[in-house]
Design an enzyme around this catalytic site. Structure first.
Site, PDB file in Angstrom:
ATOM      1  N   TYR A 198     -14.414   4.112   1.406  1.00 33.27           N
ATOM      2  CA  TYR A 198     -15.216   2.869   1.672  1.00 33.27           C
ATOM      3  C   TYR A 198     -16.014   3.655   2.950  1.00 33.27           C
ATOM      4  O   TYR A 198     -16.410   5.077   3.441  1.00 33.27           O
ATOM      5  CB  TYR A 198     -14.777   1.715   2.556  1.00 33.27           C
ATOM      6  N   SER A 243      -0.123  -6.130   6.875  1.00 29.12           N
ATOM      7  CA  SER A 243      -1.689  -5.196   6.523  1.00 29.12           C
ATOM      8  C   SER A 243      -2.979  -5.818   6.137  1.00 29.12           C
ATOM      9  O   SER A 243      -2.295  -7.406   5.311  1.00 29.12           O
ATOM     10  CB  SER A 243      -0.859  -3.828   5.625  1.00 29.12           C
ATOM     11  N   PRO A 244      -3.926  -5.632   6.359  1.00 32.84           N
ATOM     12  CA  PRO A 244      -4.819  -6.289   5.987  1.00 32.84           C
ATOM     13  C   PRO A 244      -4.869  -6.293   4.051  1.00 32.84           C
ATOM     14  O   PRO A 244      -4.845  -4.979   3.741  1.00 32.84           O
ATOM     15  CB  PRO A 244      -6.568  -5.434   6.183  1.00 32.84           C
ATOM     16  N   ALA A 258      -9.756  -5.888   5.299  1.00 28.39           N
ATOM     17  CA  ALA A 258     -11.739  -5.836   5.264  1.00 28.39           C
ATOM     18  C   ALA A 258     -12.276  -6.431   5.674  1.00 28.39           C
ATOM     19  O   ALA A 258     -12.504  -7.310   4.555  1.00 28.39           O
ATOM     20  CB  ALA A 258     -11.312  -4.670   4.453  1.00 28.39           C
ATOM     21  N   CYS A 304      -7.075  -7.725   1.410  1.00 30.77           N
ATOM     22  CA  CYS A 304      -8.264  -8.465   0.881  1.00 30.77           C
ATOM     23  C   CYS A 304      -8.155  -9.665   0.197  1.00 30.77           C
ATOM     24  O   CYS A 304      -6.668  -9.952  -0.965  1.00 30.77           O
ATOM     25  CB  CYS A 304      -9.779  -7.341   0.107  1.00 30.77           C
ATOM     26  N   GLY A 326       2.087  -4.779   3.354  1.00 35.48           N
ATOM     27  CA  GLY A 326       1.165  -5.689   2.450  1.00 35.48           C
ATOM     28  C   GLY A 326       2.066  -6.048   1.292  1.00 35.48           C
ATOM     29  O   GLY A 326       2.421  -7.571   1.553  1.00 35.48           O
ATOM     30  N   ARG A 327       1.968  -5.732   0.585  1.00 35.55           N
ATOM     31  CA  ARG A 327       2.650  -6.915  -1.080  1.00 35.55           C
ATOM     32  C   ARG A 327       4.174  -6.951  -1.088  1.00 35.55           C
ATOM     33  O   ARG A 327       4.341  -7.646  -1.016  1.00 35.55           O
ATOM     34  CB  ARG A 327       3.176  -5.420  -2.127  1.00 35.55           C
ATOM     35  N   LEU A 367       4.200   1.609   0.243  1.00 35.95           N
ATOM     36  CA  LEU A 367       5.254   0.979  -0.233  1.00 35.95           C
ATOM     37  C   LEU A 367       7.411   1.131   0.632  1.00 35.95           C
ATOM     38  O   LEU A 367       8.133   2.035   0.581  1.00 35.95           O
ATOM     39  CB  LEU A 367       5.642   2.143  -0.900  1.00 35.95           C
ATOM     40  N   GLN A 424      -9.719  -6.683  10.549  1.00 29.70           N
ATOM     41  CA  GLN A 424     -10.405  -5.202  10.426  1.00 29.70           C
ATOM     42  C   GLN A 424     -11.851  -5.249   9.786  1.00 29.70           C
ATOM     43  O   GLN A 424     -12.073  -5.719   8.992  1.00 29.70           O
ATOM     44  CB  GLN A 424      -9.229  -4.793   8.892  1.00 29.70           C
TER      45      GLN A 424
HETATM   46  C1  FMN Z   1      -4.741  -7.626  -2.580  1.00 28.70           C
HETATM   47  C2  FMN Z   1      -4.438  -6.439  -1.333  1.00 28.70           C
HETATM   48  C3  FMN Z   1      -5.491  -6.105  -0.830  1.00 28.70           C
HETATM   49  C4  FMN Z   1      -5.497  -5.081   0.695  1.00 28.70           C
HETATM   50  N1  FMN Z   1      -6.379  -5.168   1.286  1.00 28.70           N
HETATM   51  C5  FMN Z   1      -6.979  -4.139   1.801  1.00 28.70           C
HETATM   52  C6  FMN Z   1      -7.797  -4.150   2.546  1.00 28.70           C
HETATM   53  O1  FMN Z   1      -8.380  -5.595   3.046  1.00 28.70           O
HETATM   54  N2  FMN Z   1      -7.999  -2.955   3.405  1.00 28.70           N
HETATM   55  C7  FMN Z   1      -7.117  -2.343   4.019  1.00 28.70           C
HETATM   56  O2  FMN Z   1      -7.397  -1.201   4.741  1.00 28.70           O
HETATM   57  N3  FMN Z   1      -6.027  -1.871   2.915  1.00 28.70           N
HETATM   58  C8  FMN Z   1      -6.010  -2.956   2.185  1.00 28.70           C
HETATM   59  N4  FMN Z   1      -5.130  -2.766   0.766  1.00 28.70           N
HETATM   60  C9  FMN Z   1      -3.708  -2.322   1.456  1.00 28.70           C
HETATM   61  C10 FMN Z   1      -2.777  -2.570   1.731  1.00 28.70           C
HETATM   62  O3  FMN Z   1      -3.240  -2.641   3.458  1.00 28.70           O
HETATM   63  C11 FMN Z   1      -1.836  -1.203   1.771  1.00 28.70           C
HETATM   64  O4  FMN Z   1      -2.104  -0.551   2.506  1.00 28.70           O
HETATM   65  C12 FMN Z   1      -1.216  -1.230   0.524  1.00 28.70           C
HETATM   66  O5  FMN Z   1      -1.175  -2.548  -0.151  1.00 28.70           O
HETATM   67  C13 FMN Z   1       0.252   0.291   0.884  1.00 28.70           C
HETATM   68  O6  FMN Z   1       1.223  -1.108   1.369  1.00 28.70           O
HETATM   69  P1  FMN Z   1       2.423  -1.863   0.714  1.00 28.70           P
HETATM   70  O7  FMN Z   1       2.728  -0.843  -0.166  1.00 28.70           O
HETATM   71  O8  FMN Z   1       3.515  -2.170   1.632  1.00 28.70           O
HETATM   72  O9  FMN Z   1       1.893  -2.906  -0.243  1.00 28.70           O
HETATM   73  C14 FMN Z   1      -5.254  -3.872   0.490  1.00 28.70           C
HETATM   74  C15 FMN Z   1      -3.782  -4.398  -1.137  1.00 28.70           C
HETATM   75  C16 FMN Z   1      -3.279  -5.288  -1.580  1.00 28.70           C
HETATM   76  C17 FMN Z   1      -2.345  -4.726  -3.066  1.00 28.70           C
END
Ligand code: FMN
Length: 386
Positions: free
Chosen positions: A185, A23-24, A58, A26, A327-328, A305, A101
């Protein structure tokens, strides 16, 4: 037989080796929008993990569209050169497709990175704060910067910026684009009745609220090569009373399908203060992807999650979504995909050749390292060369 999670999928001409997508995320570590060594390290970590796709964070289509002063950009030649280099380096090490993204922070720009939020959410003038733009002049909430309302010319300018950024992304060598219409956004600010209080044809009804995001997406689709996919990070729910609900997300996805968008990844929230969050538990947003997939006949990616291999596999196997964005769990364990492959009984976990010595077939301590009962502990350890 590969597990559902490790079954390939094709988006237009792009082949994903499995359904796992990073996942994207930042990094807030760019300088003037330019990727830094940190971004290279981060991308390489993720590319070595054998996922089907990596989507970079992003990335702003103009400097005032950055969430923070450390956000990546794709609005200058320098930005383009930095990302071209990153993609070129990545290609020497990995076949994993790389997407980016595209984003504009709108009224939520000029913020601080997460690790400086203790100072307050927004930059001060001394720190280089700037005036953002938004659907109206309304700030996100008290204390946040008052944006400049986008007039007709401003809207055209933003569409052009997205198109320029897409052309730059093509020259950089990216394989796909994701367009950010979530997390409060700019494009989400237009979509949501919580933030769009315009009275022209870009606000006031669901159809009008969708108009600007759809114009941007249509223009990007037109400018982006026909063989390369585009996904949209949409909003499943705002979690605000009077905000977007899943019904709206379904309607929006229908419009995306008409624009030939390749997948929708419904996320949620953060467009206005006062959210009433549901219980945040593993897979709490998967049902957004499931309903959109069922009712719209568009591919979906579930996010939020998703942590365990079995959980991710179940989402694909049960047909709730076509891909999972994680993501995480990847920040925590950049080798998540290998470990998932082993857990799901895959014959060949996607470990790069130079690192194959940790393949459990040849490394008797693999299970010990995962805190599982190992052959070694059971007294049956022996070195094998396979
Ligand atoms: C450090 C961090 C940066 C993130 N940056 C972006 C981003 O650039 N674009 C976006 O759509 N979501 C962003 N997210 C959201 C994640 O892509 C993801 O949707 C969210 O963390 C839930 O997924 P997870 O539980 O697997 O982490 C970010 C999340 C985290 C923790």
């Amino acid at each position: 037989m590969p597990s559902a999670l490790f079954t390939p999928i094709k988006l237009r001409e792009l082949e994903l080796a499995n359904r796992i997508v990073i996942s994207p995320l930042c990094q807030f570590s760019a300088v003037d929008g330019n990727a830094q060594p940190w971004h290279r390290m981060n991308a390489m970590h993720h590319l070595a993990s054998g996922t089907g796709l990596l989507i970079l964070e992003a990335t702003a289509v103009e400097d005032i569209g950055r969430i923070t002063a450390g956000c990546l950009g794709l609005y200058s030649d320098e930005n383009e050169a930095a990302l071209t280099q990153l993609v070129a380096d990545a290609r020497t090490m990995s076949n994993t497709p790389i997407g980016i993204q595209l984003s504009h922070a709108g009224r939520k720009a000029s913020s601080r990175p997460t690790w400086e939020l203790w100072k307050g959410p927004n930059l001060t003038e001394e720190e280089g704060a700037w005036t953002p733009v938004g659907p109206t002049g309304e700030a996100y909430t008290e204390g946040w910067p008052e944006p400049k309302e986008l007039d007709a010319q401003g809207l055209t300018r933003i569409v052009d910026l997205y198109v320029d950024a897409a052309r730059r992304a093509q020259r950089c060598g990216f394989d796909m684009l994701e367009i950010h219409v979530a997390h409060g956004y700019l494009l989400h600010q237009f979509l949501s009745p919580m933030s769009n209080h315009r009275t022209d044809r870009y606000g006031g009804s669901r159809e009008n609220n969708m108009r600007f995001p759809l114009e941007v997406i249509a223009a990007v689709r037109e400018a982006w090569p026909a063989e390369k996919p585009i996904g949209v990070r949409s909003t499943g729910r705002d979690f605000n009373e009077g905000g977007l609900e899943l019904d709206d997300a379904v309607v929006f996805a229908r419009e995306l399908k008409k624009l030939d968008i390749d997948y929708v990844v419904p996320s949620a929230g953060n467009v206005a203060p006062g959210m009433k969050l549901p219980k945040i538990e593993p897979g709490y947003m998967v049902h957004f992807a499931e309903r959109i997939k069922r009712e719209v006949d568009i591919r979906t990616m579930a996010v939020g999650l998703i942590v365990k291999p079995e959980q991710a596999n179940q989402i694909i196997e049960s047909g709730q979504a076509d891909m999972v964005a994680i993501g995480r769990a990847f920040i925590d364990d950049p080798r998540w995909a290998w470990h998932a492959a082993v857990a799901l009984g895959e014959e060949n976990p996607p470990i790069p050749p130079p690192w194959q010595r940790v393949n459990p077939k040849v490394w008797p301590a693999y299970k010990m390292a995962r805190n599982e009962k190992s052959d070694l502990e059971a007294g049956m350890g022996h070195m094998r060369r396979e």
